[in-house]
Enzyme design. Structure first.
Site: not given
Ligand code: ZN
Length: 129
Positions: A40, A43, A61, A105
């Protein structure tokens, strides 16, 4: 101030001093030691997620590090503890959360994408993560 790696625009990162916040109630201040580079992140680096990631953005992260300070009301963590962070923060109130599906969520904060990440020398996150 702390030193951070920030995504500026496609294929451009910079190292710059940034503000960091002291841990508030329920938060911990961390000293990241290592930060992985996820697909990610690549990207984002290539500019493929500019519609979602607001530059300048501190990425990262997947990390490990140590607790520096804990905010009011934080139990179970103390300075020096070795930690990793689960980079998802959900609201706990939307229909997805209430049916036990917090990972989808409706207001999910993917920490390090939607909010500042771990590629900095000091990083404040919810203790729950
Ligand atoms: Zn929710």
């Amino acid at each position: 101030m702390t030193l951070a790696v920030r995504y500026m625009t496609a294929r451009t990162l910079e190292t710059a001093p940034v503000e960091f916040s002291e841990p508030g109630p329920g938060e911990v201040l961390l000293a990241p030691a290592y930060v992985g580079i996820c697909g990610t992140d690549l990207h984002i680096f290539h500019g493929d997620m500019d519609a979602r990631v607001a530059a300048p953005a501190v990425l990262g992260h997947e990390m490990s590090g140590r607790v520096v300070r804990v905010g009011a009301g934080v139990e179970g963590w103390r300075p020096g503890d070795a930690v990793t962070v689960m980079p998802l923060r959900w609201d706990g109130t939307c229909p997805a959360c209430l049916s036990g599906h917090q990972h989808i969520c409706q207001h999910l904060d993917f920490i390090g994408i939607d909010s500042p990440g771990a590629m900095q020398q000091r990083w404040t996150v919810p203790a729950s993560t």
